[in-house]
Design a protein around this motif. Structure first.
Motif, mmCIF file in Angstrom:
data_model
loop_
_atom_site.group_PDB
_atom_site.id
_atom_site.type_symbol
_atom_site.label_atom_id
_atom_site.label_comp_id
_atom_site.label_asym_id
_atom_site.label_seq_id
_atom_site.Cartn_x
_atom_site.Cartn_y
_atom_site.Cartn_z
ATOM 1 N N UNK A 137 -83.427 13.674 67.225
ATOM 2 C CA UNK A 137 -84.722 13.173 67.669
ATOM 3 C C UNK A 137 -85.339 14.154 68.654
ATOM 4 N N UNK A 138 -86.594 14.487 68.401
ATOM 5 C CA UNK A 138 -87.325 15.345 69.330
ATOM 6 C C UNK A 138 -87.061 16.818 69.180
ATOM 7 N N UNK A 139 -86.495 17.233 68.051
ATOM 8 C CA UNK A 139 -86.234 18.653 67.851
ATOM 9 C C UNK A 139 -87.346 19.326 67.069
ATOM 10 N N UNK A 140 -87.084 20.552 66.694
ATOM 11 C CA UNK A 140 -88.035 21.303 65.880
ATOM 12 C C UNK A 140 -87.292 21.906 64.690
ATOM 13 N N UNK A 146 -83.536 23.505 58.161
ATOM 14 C CA UNK A 146 -83.935 22.244 58.782
ATOM 15 C C UNK A 146 -85.272 21.765 58.239
ATOM 16 N N UNK A 147 -85.453 20.441 58.288
ATOM 17 C CA UNK A 147 -86.725 19.821 57.883
ATOM 18 C C UNK A 147 -87.130 18.812 58.939
ATOM 19 N N UNK A 148 -88.420 18.705 59.179
ATOM 20 C CA UNK A 148 -88.953 17.768 60.172
ATOM 21 C C UNK A 148 -89.584 16.580 59.460
ATOM 22 N N UNK A 149 -89.278 15.386 59.931
ATOM 23 C CA UNK A 149 -89.833 14.147 59.371
ATOM 24 C C UNK A 149 -90.631 13.456 60.459
ATOM 25 N N UNK A 150 -91.818 13.029 60.112
ATOM 26 C CA UNK A 150 -92.637 12.340 61.116
ATOM 27 C C UNK A 150 -94.007 12.981 61.241
ATOM 28 N N UNK A 151 -94.536 12.965 62.448
ATOM 29 C CA UNK A 151 -93.891 12.651 63.727
ATOM 30 C C UNK A 151 -93.638 11.151 63.917
ATOM 31 N N UNK A 152 -92.642 10.848 64.763
ATOM 32 C CA UNK A 152 -92.380 9.451 65.080
ATOM 33 C C UNK A 152 -93.049 9.046 66.390
ATOM 34 N N UNK A 153 -93.551 10.032 67.123
ATOM 35 C CA UNK A 153 -94.318 9.747 68.344
ATOM 36 C C UNK A 153 -95.161 10.965 68.683
ATOM 37 N N UNK A 154 -96.359 10.686 69.162
ATOM 38 C CA UNK A 154 -97.255 11.755 69.599
ATOM 39 C C UNK A 154 -97.642 11.467 71.040
ATOM 40 N N UNK A 157 -97.269 16.232 72.927
ATOM 41 C CA UNK A 157 -96.842 17.017 71.769
ATOM 42 C C UNK A 157 -96.305 16.055 70.715
ATOM 43 N N UNK A 158 -96.016 16.577 69.546
ATOM 44 C CA UNK A 158 -95.492 15.736 68.467
ATOM 45 C C UNK A 158 -93.968 15.797 68.460
ATOM 46 N N UNK A 159 -93.356 14.607 68.302
ATOM 47 C CA UNK A 159 -91.902 14.526 68.256
ATOM 48 C C UNK A 159 -91.476 14.144 66.829
ATOM 49 N N UNK A 160 -90.527 14.904 66.317
ATOM 50 C CA UNK A 160 -90.089 14.730 64.933
ATOM 51 C C UNK A 160 -88.610 14.343 64.854
#
Length: 205
Positions: A137-140, A146-154, A157-160
């Motif tokens: 959670x919260x990585x890049x 690696x793959x990013x899903x989301x964002x789950x919160x903005x 900045x955007x958190x993925x």
């Protein structure tokens, strides 16, 4: 005289033929004891229950999580406003609530079947690529693995959610879970109990 003898012979032949045959035989008839038994009717195949479906594809990571009955979650050690550890060792904060919500949607007990791993910035990507965590959670996702899903919160900045890029099905599943969390109010409840009380403004996407 000859006519009378011939008539007597014909009559005797008819009588003998009648005595040796109880019933006329039909041409090509099969004796009753040699006739095959009639075939039993074949019952029709039952129709599949309505609404049933066969799952042809499953995420390898998700299958592993369900088999081990444990979700391994990486969280950032340098983001205490999103996740921290209390004196009793419990993980608190918005990211912890999101992780537990995901575990519940996978079918796990969010109170006992989530294991958190606090990671310094230098180990975030390695933890995912090495399989030490199922989701970060919260990585890049700065590398192809690696793959990013989301964002789950903005926020500012955007958190993925960060996962391995070779598990496209997990990416789809997590995206559906995040959408469901927003739709049913789980995301909002997690925000209200954590970030909102700290005065941090955030939205789902």
């Amino acid at each position: 005289m000859r006519i009378r003898v011939l008539a007597a012979v014909v009559s005797a032949t008819a009588v003998l033929s009648a005595c040796g045959q109880s019933a006329p035989i039909e041409p090509n008839a099969v004796p009753p004891h040699n006739r095959p038994a009639p075939a039993a009717p074949v019952p029709p195949s039952p129709a599949p229950p309505a609404g049933d479906s066969v799952e042809l594809d499953i995420s390898p990571t998700l299958a592993k999580i369900k088999q081990r009955r444990l979700l391994l979650v990486g969280v950032r050690a340098d983001a205490p406003q999103f996740v921290s550890r209390d004196p009793a060792g419990e993980y608190r904060g918005f990211d912890a609530e999101i992780a537990r919500d995901l575990a519940k949607r996978i079918g796990l007990d969010p109170a006992t079947q989530v294991q958190f791993r606090r990671l310094p910035p230098t180990l975030l990507q390695d933890a995912v690529t090495a399989g030490n965590v199922d989701v970060l959670l919260g990585g890049t996702a700065d590398v192809p693995q690696l793959a990013a899903v989301g964002p789950y919160a903005v926020t500012d900045s955007k958190r993925y959610l960060v996962i391995k890029s070779d598990d496209r099905l997990l990416s789809d599943e997590l995206r559906h879970m995040l959408d469901a969390a927003v739709a049913d109010g789980s995301w909002q409840r997690a925000y209200d109990a954590t970030l909102a009380t700290a005065g941090i403004s955030a939205r789902p996407r």
